[in-house]
Write an enzyme that holds these catalytic residues in place. Sequence first.
Site, mmCIF file in Angstrom:
data_model
loop_
_atom_site.group_PDB
_atom_site.id
_atom_site.type_symbol
_atom_site.label_atom_id
_atom_site.label_comp_id
_atom_site.label_asym_id
_atom_site.label_seq_id
_atom_site.Cartn_x
_atom_site.Cartn_y
_atom_site.Cartn_z
ATOM 1 N N LYS A 106 27.530 -17.597 49.740
ATOM 2 C CA LYS A 106 27.517 -19.050 49.559
ATOM 3 C C LYS A 106 26.486 -19.356 48.476
ATOM 4 O O LYS A 106 25.409 -18.743 48.459
ATOM 5 C CB LYS A 106 27.139 -19.701 50.891
ATOM 6 C CG LYS A 106 27.157 -21.215 50.903
ATOM 7 C CD LYS A 106 26.868 -21.764 52.297
ATOM 8 C CE LYS A 106 26.965 -23.272 52.376
ATOM 9 N NZ LYS A 106 26.739 -23.779 53.753
ATOM 10 N N SER A 126 30.237 -26.948 55.412
ATOM 11 C CA SER A 126 30.003 -26.893 53.994
ATOM 12 C C SER A 126 30.257 -25.514 53.378
ATOM 13 O O SER A 126 30.328 -25.408 52.158
ATOM 14 C CB SER A 126 28.547 -27.295 53.688
ATOM 15 O OG SER A 126 27.659 -26.376 54.280
ATOM 16 N N SER A 143 28.365 -25.687 59.721
ATOM 17 C CA SER A 143 28.965 -25.305 58.443
ATOM 18 C C SER A 143 29.482 -23.880 58.318
ATOM 19 O O SER A 143 30.103 -23.549 57.299
ATOM 20 C CB SER A 143 27.979 -25.563 57.312
ATOM 21 O OG SER A 143 28.008 -26.914 56.972
HETATM 22 N N1 GLN Z 1 28.634 -31.213 58.370
HETATM 23 C C1 GLN Z 1 27.263 -31.273 58.709
HETATM 24 C C2 GLN Z 1 26.525 -32.074 57.677
HETATM 25 O O1 GLN Z 1 27.149 -32.614 56.855
HETATM 26 C C3 GLN Z 1 26.703 -29.879 58.838
HETATM 27 C C4 GLN Z 1 26.431 -29.248 57.534
HETATM 28 C C5 GLN Z 1 25.888 -27.858 57.663
HETATM 29 O O2 GLN Z 1 25.976 -27.226 58.712
HETATM 30 N N2 GLN Z 1 25.316 -27.379 56.588
HETATM 31 O O3 GLN Z 1 25.337 -32.186 57.681
#
Ligand code: GLN
Length: 491
Positions: free
Chosen positions: A83, A158, A182
């Site tokens: 990532k 994400s 994410s």
């Molecule tokens: N979807 C969540 C957010 O927008 C979690 C994101 C993540 O786990 N990095 O914060």
Amino acid sequence: MADETHTLHSLTLAAMARGLSGGDFTATELTRHLLARVETIGKDLNAFISVTADAALASAAKADKARASGKAGKLNGLPIVHKDLFCTRGVLTTCGSRMLENFVSPYDAAVVERLQDAGAIMLGKTNMDEFAMGSSNETSYFGAVKNPWDTSLSPGGSSGGSAAAVAARIVPAASGTDTGGSIRQPAALTGTVGIKPTYGRVSRYGMVAFASSLDQAGVITRSAEDAAMLLSVMAGFDPRDSTSVNHPVPDYVAGLAAPVKGLKIGIVRQHFDAGLDPQCATAVREALAALEAQGAVLTEVDLPNLDLSVPTYYVVAPAECSSNLSRFDGVRFGYRAEDPKDLMDLYCRSRGEGFGAEVKRRIMTGTYVLSAGYYDAYYLQAQKVRQLISEDFRNAFATVDVIAGPTAPTPAFAIGAKTDDPITMYLNDIYTIGANLAGLPGISIPCGFAGKLPVGLQLVGAHFAEQKLLACAHQYQQLTDWHEQGPEAFA
Ligand code: GLN
């Protein structure tokens, strides 16, 4: 057997390891084959931000030499993609942001370093929501990632680029990070396996920080066995991360053999409330029944404060992000606005032009909840509720080994469907966020389909119970073949 290399991408990481050590193919052949998929399918899905072909081929040649001289590491010659928020020396680390569009890291993140030291070969860096803020990969400065099951849909986020790359059989494994879901949510939406370890299990050194008390690195793979192979290498104490825990790392692969019989699985009633898509509910219930048939004991557990997890997270995470992201000021590194009038103009325009809308929304929310007049009402209150949620989990784990339920409330949704309504987007993490607030490990594994789209089963464990989660997932994968099914267009 170079003539058989055209199907190499369909192998799991474990099968690739066997093929390499048995001499069926070389690391160079494998790397070449997968790089071709990165260039074609990877581009079509917009899953990659950088491709590191030359470095990968050089590492593959080294891996082949190491094997020939009997010096192969644990992951010698095996492919991985990262990532794009893991720092990689000499390679762009953009975090999906214009702010870091040109940032080349001078050092490697601990995760990158450990996998590389074991012989793994990095093929590229994957697309992601900007600074890991999002559940659909649409906040990336580099554009949305497409879901390989249906390219009009989002792969989740994400870590969407990582999940799409694994689901489309471009690579068997990808790193990810999970602050509120994410890793697990995109794994669920793409029919892959995603594990978020216990907070402190894997070093955060060299990970661009979003919300430091919640961020945790993990992996997305196609099987629990592959996740176990990687976690065995990634996990462990690192003095460079002050929250890294010095706790022995078990052999997760050897632990996969533990039977499901007698495993106490807790079911949370609220997980099956009205918000859950009925077809997802059916797939999850069938998976639970399959585990029960193997001797697992299902009981209901109560997490009375769980309903507060999304609002709690959306105070804590923005608060931490507003502090973490203050380092991007246009002075030290990252995007810098042109021709600033004065220092204030430099700060304001660099941040205004460098950050996207969602990141700005989070920074403003975070600044607000931390401000003098509102700190007690929001931030302090959220910390107290966070504690209550942790206690709920602690009480539940006094009676059960794992808590099982859906990973996400719906299967993959259309790109653009939720972008105008942040609250609807935030609710996508309703089942995953609790584990982050409490620092617990969680895994999502494919457990069926809703129409033509994959559904994820989530297992959450007590602190450092990764082994139980992986073993339960692996045993389930011995009985079922959901994890072996991939999108036909990319077979
Ligand atoms: N979807 C969540 C957010 O927008 C979690 C994101 C993540 O786990 N990095 O914060």
